[in-house]
Write a protein that holds these residues in place. Structure first.
Motif, short mmCIF file in Angstrom:
data_model
loop_
_atom_site.label_atom_id
_atom_site.label_comp_id
_atom_site.label_asym_id
_atom_site.label_seq_id
_atom_site.Cartn_x
_atom_site.Cartn_y
_atom_site.Cartn_z
N UNK A 56 0.92 -0.87 -0.04
CA UNK A 56 0.04 -0.06 -0.04
C UNK A 56 0.89 1.25 -0.04
N UNK A 57 0.14 2.36 -0.58
CA UNK A 57 0.95 3.64 -0.63
C UNK A 57 -0.26 4.50 -0.41
N UNK A 58 0.10 5.40 0.92
CA UNK A 58 -0.63 6.19 1.30
C UNK A 58 -0.09 7.84 1.43
N UNK A 59 -0.90 8.47 0.64
CA UNK A 59 -0.29 9.84 0.48
C UNK A 59 -1.47 10.92 0.34
N UNK A 60 -1.18 12.12 0.46
CA UNK A 60 -1.98 13.29 0.02
C UNK A 60 -1.71 13.78 -1.25
N UNK A 61 -2.83 14.25 -2.01
CA UNK A 61 -2.83 14.96 -3.37
C UNK A 61 -4.03 16.02 -3.33
N UNK A 62 -3.64 16.78 -4.17
CA UNK A 62 -4.54 18.05 -4.15
C UNK A 62 -5.96 17.69 -4.78
N UNK A 63 -5.96 16.72 -5.76
CA UNK A 63 -7.01 16.19 -6.36
C UNK A 63 -7.05 14.78 -6.79
N UNK A 64 -7.99 14.24 -7.30
CA UNK A 64 -7.83 12.62 -7.67
C UNK A 64 -6.93 12.87 -9.09
N UNK A 65 -7.11 13.62 -9.86
CA UNK A 65 -6.04 13.75 -10.97
C UNK A 65 -4.83 13.97 -10.83
#
Length: 88
Positions: free
Chosen positions: A50-59
């Motif tokens: 698994x990779x868990x991370x934050x991003x501004x949007x789905x894109x």
């Protein structure tokens, strides 16, 4: 920022997979340096991880996952989910 999870399952033999692990670790360190709060690991009882991370949007999350050396080199099949955290 939204949190995303890439759940992956290995699809190549271990020697092939292992040759891309150093590049995957460097990729995750780069995500951390860029503020994505990434964490990665593997399942103790099952092939994959698994990779868990934050991003501004789905894109943006999809673009981040596309750069993972494990994805680029065909080592894993994966699903990408936005994770709605309810308690911290």
């Amino acid at each position: 920022m939204p949190t995303f999870v890439k759940i992956e399952e290995g699809k190549v033999d271990k020697p092939t997979f292992d040759q891309y692990v150093p590049a995957h670790k460097a990729y995750v360190q780069d995500l951390i340096a860029k503020g994505h709060k990434a964490r990665t690991g593997y399942w103790a009882e099952h092939r994959g991880g698994m990779l868990l991370f934050e991003a501004a949007s789905r894109d943006e999350a999809e673009a981040i996952v596309a750069l993972d050396p494990l994805v680029q080199n065909g080592c894993v099949d994966y699903q990408l989910y936005e994770w709605k955290i309810v308690a911290e």
